[in-house]
Enzyme design. Structure first.
Site, PDB file in Angstrom:
ATOM      1  N   THR A 134       2.014  -3.796  -2.464  1.00 55.71           N
ATOM      2  CA  THR A 134       3.205  -4.182  -1.703  1.00 55.71           C
ATOM      3  C   THR A 134       4.045  -5.093  -2.589  1.00 55.71           C
ATOM      4  OG1 THR A 134       1.871  -4.087   0.288  1.00 55.71           O
ATOM      5  CG2 THR A 134       3.956  -5.275   0.433  1.00 55.71           C
ATOM      6  N   PHE A 164      -0.247   1.823   4.188  1.00 55.30           N
ATOM      7  CA  PHE A 164      -0.198   1.275   5.548  1.00 55.30           C
ATOM      8  C   PHE A 164      -1.583   1.177   6.186  1.00 55.30           C
ATOM      9  CE2 PHE A 164       4.097   3.084   4.953  1.00 55.30           C
ATOM     10  CZ  PHE A 164       4.864   1.964   5.257  1.00 55.30           C
ATOM     11  N   LEU A 223       7.287  -4.188   3.903  1.00 60.55           N
ATOM     12  CA  LEU A 223       7.403  -5.594   4.308  1.00 60.55           C
ATOM     13  C   LEU A 223       7.793  -5.683   5.780  1.00 60.55           C
ATOM     14  CD1 LEU A 223       9.331  -7.196   1.284  1.00 60.55           C
ATOM     15  CD2 LEU A 223       6.875  -7.054   1.656  1.00 60.55           C
ATOM     16  N   PHE A 228       6.853  -6.774  11.527  1.00 58.90           N
ATOM     17  CA  PHE A 228       6.944  -6.399  12.948  1.00 58.90           C
ATOM     18  C   PHE A 228       5.575  -6.496  13.632  1.00 58.90           C
ATOM     19  CE2 PHE A 228      10.942  -4.393  14.599  1.00 58.90           C
ATOM     20  CZ  PHE A 228      11.776  -4.851  13.602  1.00 58.90           C
ATOM     21  N   LEU A 229       4.527  -6.065  12.932  1.00 51.95           N
ATOM     22  CA  LEU A 229       3.188  -6.129  13.540  1.00 51.95           C
ATOM     23  C   LEU A 229       2.802  -7.586  13.812  1.00 51.95           C
ATOM     24  CD1 LEU A 229       1.388  -3.420  11.377  1.00 51.95           C
ATOM     25  CD2 LEU A 229       1.891  -3.277  13.824  1.00 51.95           C
ATOM     26  N   GLY A 275      -4.819 -12.938  10.585  1.00 55.19           N
ATOM     27  CA  GLY A 275      -5.214 -13.326   9.226  1.00 55.19           C
ATOM     28  C   GLY A 275      -5.051 -12.124   8.322  1.00 55.19           C
ATOM     29  N   CYS A 278      -2.428  -9.757   3.967  1.00 55.99           N
ATOM     30  CA  CYS A 278      -1.083  -9.176   3.900  1.00 55.99           C
ATOM     31  C   CYS A 278      -0.032  -9.776   4.824  1.00 55.99           C
ATOM     32  CB  CYS A 278      -1.179  -7.677   4.155  1.00 55.99           C
ATOM     33  SG  CYS A 278      -2.070  -6.816   2.858  1.00 55.99           S
ATOM     34  N   PHE A 340     -11.580 -11.922   8.908  1.00 57.07           N
ATOM     35  CA  PHE A 340     -10.288 -12.122   9.574  1.00 57.07           C
ATOM     36  C   PHE A 340     -10.112 -11.180  10.755  1.00 57.07           C
ATOM     37  CE2 PHE A 340      -8.738  -8.623   6.930  1.00 57.07           C
ATOM     38  CZ  PHE A 340      -7.721  -8.056   7.684  1.00 57.07           C
TER      39      PHE A 340
HETATM   40  N1  LIG Z   1      -5.806  -5.089   1.877  1.00 58.26           N
HETATM   41  C1  LIG Z   1      -5.036  -4.355   2.650  1.00 58.26           C
HETATM   42  O1  LIG Z   1      -5.363  -4.077   3.804  1.00 58.26           O
HETATM   43  C2  LIG Z   1      -3.717  -3.821   2.166  1.00 58.26           C
HETATM   44  C3  LIG Z   1      -3.054  -2.863   2.934  1.00 58.26           C
HETATM   45  C4  LIG Z   1      -1.849  -2.370   2.464  1.00 58.26           C
HETATM   46  C5  LIG Z   1      -1.318  -2.811   1.260  1.00 58.26           C
HETATM   47  N2  LIG Z   1      -1.979  -3.763   0.521  1.00 58.26           N
HETATM   48  C6  LIG Z   1      -1.401  -4.174  -0.754  1.00 58.26           C
HETATM   49  O2  LIG Z   1      -2.107  -3.500  -1.787  1.00 58.26           O
HETATM   50  C7  LIG Z   1      -2.223  -4.328  -2.951  1.00 58.26           C
HETATM   51  C8  LIG Z   1      -3.673  -4.496  -3.333  1.00 58.26           C
HETATM   52  O3  LIG Z   1      -4.334  -5.145  -2.254  1.00 58.26           O
HETATM   53  P1  LIG Z   1      -5.924  -5.223  -2.178  1.00 58.26           P
HETATM   54  O4  LIG Z   1      -6.239  -5.823  -0.848  1.00 58.26           O
HETATM   55  O5  LIG Z   1      -6.504  -3.905  -2.539  1.00 58.26           O
HETATM   56  O6  LIG Z   1      -6.207  -6.276  -3.344  1.00 58.26           O
HETATM   57  P2  LIG Z   1      -7.616  -6.603  -4.035  1.00 58.26           P
HETATM   58  O7  LIG Z   1      -7.503  -7.979  -4.524  1.00 58.26           O
HETATM   59  O8  LIG Z   1      -8.720  -6.212  -3.110  1.00 58.26           O
HETATM   60  O9  LIG Z   1      -7.665  -5.584  -5.265  1.00 58.26           O
HETATM   61  C9  LIG Z   1      -6.844  -5.671  -6.387  1.00 58.26           C
HETATM   62  C10 LIG Z   1      -7.686  -5.325  -7.604  1.00 58.26           C
HETATM   63  O10 LIG Z   1      -6.830  -5.238  -8.745  1.00 58.26           O
HETATM   64  C11 LIG Z   1      -7.572  -5.671  -9.875  1.00 58.26           C
HETATM   65  N3  LIG Z   1      -6.665  -5.983 -10.984  1.00 58.26           N
HETATM   66  C12 LIG Z   1      -5.744  -6.972 -11.071  1.00 58.26           C
HETATM   67  N4  LIG Z   1      -5.087  -6.885 -12.241  1.00 58.26           N
HETATM   68  C13 LIG Z   1      -5.585  -5.819 -12.900  1.00 58.26           C
HETATM   69  C14 LIG Z   1      -5.317  -5.202 -14.164  1.00 58.26           C
HETATM   70  N5  LIG Z   1      -4.378  -5.685 -14.973  1.00 58.26           N
HETATM   71  N6  LIG Z   1      -6.039  -4.121 -14.522  1.00 58.26           N
HETATM   72  C15 LIG Z   1      -6.994  -3.622 -13.715  1.00 58.26           C
HETATM   73  N7  LIG Z   1      -7.298  -4.148 -12.506  1.00 58.26           N
HETATM   74  C16 LIG Z   1      -6.601  -5.234 -12.098  1.00 58.26           C
HETATM   75  C17 LIG Z   1      -8.345  -6.863  -9.353  1.00 58.26           C
HETATM   76  O11 LIG Z   1      -9.463  -7.163 -10.165  1.00 58.26           O
HETATM   77  C18 LIG Z   1      -8.737  -6.388  -7.944  1.00 58.26           C
HETATM   78  O12 LIG Z   1     -10.020  -5.782  -7.930  1.00 58.26           O
HETATM   79  C19 LIG Z   1      -1.524  -5.633  -2.593  1.00 58.26           C
HETATM   80  O13 LIG Z   1      -0.192  -5.565  -3.041  1.00 58.26           O
HETATM   81  C20 LIG Z   1      -1.538  -5.643  -1.085  1.00 58.26           C
HETATM   82  O14 LIG Z   1      -0.473  -6.370  -0.541  1.00 58.26           O
HETATM   83  C21 LIG Z   1      -3.177  -4.268   0.947  1.00 58.26           C
END
Ligand SMILES: NC(=O)c1ccc[n+]([C@@H]2O[C@H](COP(=O)([O-])OP(=O)(O)OC[C@H]3O[C@@H](n4cnc5c(N)ncnc54)[C@H](O)[C@@H]3O)[C@@H](O)[C@H]2O)c1
Length: 464
Positions: A134, A164, A223, A228-229, A275, A278, A340
């Site tokens: 995101t 999503f 975003l 909204f959620l 929590g 995101c 969370f």
């Molecule tokens: N967690 C959710 O439910 C969710 C849902 C939708 C969108 N997102 C978005 O997705 C993105 C990732 O979220 P997440 O929860 O999976 O994060 P996370 O922290 O679980 O995973 C990110 C991973 O990226 C790795 N990383 C960072 N820099 C790196 C690099 N240079 N090379 C290789 N690996 C690298 C980290 O070691 C980590 O394992 C964020 O932008 C988040 O906002 C998350």
């Protein structure tokens, strides 16, 4: 199928909560593609290769097992895998910036930009780069500039495909999403790249759920969706505070308004607060964006969603403190749940963290119980570790406790023998249901003093 027969070679950078499950689903539904997931975290990659996945998500292990070793691979080798791929999803973390300009609100893009530079230096052919993380609006344009500033004449097209999925239901959400959004530039090459990504998802998702847009709309939609959620949660939580003052019942109010088809009944469940990694981050990102463009009233409107959430957490701790005769010092308080939300081990931005911190400041004896999140809780609370007790068994956690606070809506907490628990607690015994999941009347009849959210308190003595 031999490796040569793969029709697309897909790489994902970032094997976290999004990268791992998303790629596992693509690999399982598209055996004709080779899907590799890389991460800098070696331990995480080893875990993805084992049966103890690094994240808990119902049904995920089965999906991973369907494809792992056939067309789904996990690796720490970034350079080689970049060279070898045609499409690269970037799913690295984009936390809120903690320093400098925009600290506390804007996204920290250092991990994202590093990926763009790594991709540029390792690539030997044109590629499509997919934003899964995101990101602030217009990041794709900035990234395309960095990537295309190369001396080898390589052409990179950046596509936005925000994720999503919701943790706890990730497999279901990926298998059967409400929609998949794919944004690109509306140039010939942009539309070609967009279609390549549409083609991936059309392997198992009906075409009418694959929606396309320009780049900025896709980035902004993510975003806005989270804002909204979260806004729905803060709205009903704000009403829960009023319900407690006027003896209304927030569940009855939710039901009554949710029957209105214009409002709908989802995300109207009052609780201790939202929590997760995101909601807060994405709202603050939106706030920062509005401020950047001088839209201060719009920014203040969205920021109030976060403030209301903090108020709800504070209110919960104040209720505990007040009910326990204005002192929790040395009192054993069992927190049921630290994740969370239910069905995840993720504790990022969990209301449990704030509540524990506040109770510790008041010198309470906090015992944390959770079926999946104790490992993460210990990391989050490392500064308090020798003072906090961790106990996976809720019966033991509540033994000789003055109070129980339900923080996470795990099903198992609905099914406990509360009579047995009550018999082993201090008197008077209190229960604070931060998720409104228990049978409050029954608990009251057992002997508990019961404090739900947004409903009349059920207490055995006069509350002053
Ligand atoms: N967690 C959710 O439910 C969710 C849902 C939708 C969108 N997102 C978005 O997705 C993105 C990732 O979220 P997440 O929860 O999976 O994060 P996370 O922290 O679980 O995973 C990110 C991973 O990226 C790795 N990383 C960072 N820099 C790196 C690099 N240079 N090379 C290789 N690996 C690298 C980290 O070691 C980590 O394992 C964020 O932008 C988040 O906002 C998350």
């Amino acid at each position: 199928m031999s490796k040569e027969k793969f029709t697309k070679k897909i790489l994902c950078i970032g094997a976290g909560y999004v990268g791992g499950p998303t790629m596992a689903m693509i690999a399982a539904r598209c055996p004709q593609y080779k899907v590799t997931v890389v991460d800098i975290n070696e331990e995480k990659i080893k875990a993805w290769e084992s049966n103890e996945l690094p994240i808990f998500e119902p049904g995920l292990l089965d999906v991973v097992k369907e494809a792992r070793g056939k067309n789904l691979f996990f690796s720490t080798e970034l350079e080689k895998n970049i060279k070898d791929s045609e499409i690269i999803f970037v799913s690295v973390n984009t936390p809120t910036k903690t320093f400098g300009e925009g600290a506390g609100k804007s996204a920290d893009l250092q991990y994202w930009e590093k990926c763009a530079r790594d991709i540029r230096s390792a690539s030997e052919s044109d590629k499509i780069i997919v934003e899964k993380s995101t990101l602030p609006v217009k990041t794709a344009i900035a990234m395309e500039r960095i990537l295309n500033e190369n001396e080898r004449g390589l052409k990179f097209e950046v596509v936005s495909n925000p994720e999503f999925l919701a943790e706890g239901t990730a497999v279901k959400d990926l298998e059967n999403p409400d929609r998949v959004l794919i944004g690109s530039k509306e140039t010939e090459s942009g539309l070609k790249a967009r279609n390549e990504i549409v083609e991936i998802f059309s392997n198992w998702i009906p075409r009418d759920r694959l929606i396309t847009s320009n780049l900025m709309s896709a980035e902004l939609s993510k975003l806005v969706a989270n804002s909204f959620l979260a806004q729905r949660i803060s709205s009903i939580n704000s009403i829960s505070a009023l319900c407690e003052k006027v003896d209304a019942n927030v569940s009855e109010v939710s039901r009554a308004i949710g029957k209105d088809s214009r409002i709908g009944n989802k995300f109207l469940h009052a609780s201790v607060g939202f929590g997760g990694s995101c909601f807060k981050k994405d709202i603050l990102n939106l706030v920062y964006l509005c401020e950047t463009f001088g839209l201060y009233e719009v920014a203040a409107y969205w920021e109030s969603i976060v403030k209301m959430n903090e108020y709800q957490e504070t209110r919960f701790v104040q209720t505990i403190n007040k009910a326990l005769f204005n002192t929790v010092t040395n009192k054993r308080i069992a927190l049921f749940g630290f994740a969370f939300k239910a069905n995840t081990s993720d504790t990022r931005e969990s209301p449990a963290f704030y509540i524990t911190k506040k109770l510790m400041e008041e010198k309470a004896h906090v015992v944390i119980s959770d079926p999946k999140a104790i490992k993460n809780a210990k990391v989050d609370l490392k500064d308090f570790n020798n003072k906090i007790e961790y106990e996976i068994d809720p019966y033991k956690a509540a033994h000789q406790a003055h109070a129980i606070a339900i923080i996470t809506e795990w099903d198992l907490y609905k099914e406990l023998d509360y009579e047995k628990i009550y018999n082993n607690m201090e008197r008077p015994a209190f229960i604070f249901d931060g998720r409104n999941i228990l049978d409050h009347q029954k608990l009251f009849e057992i002997g508990f003093n019961v404090y739900p959210i947004g409903k009349p308190h059920l207490i055995h003595f006069n509350e002053s």
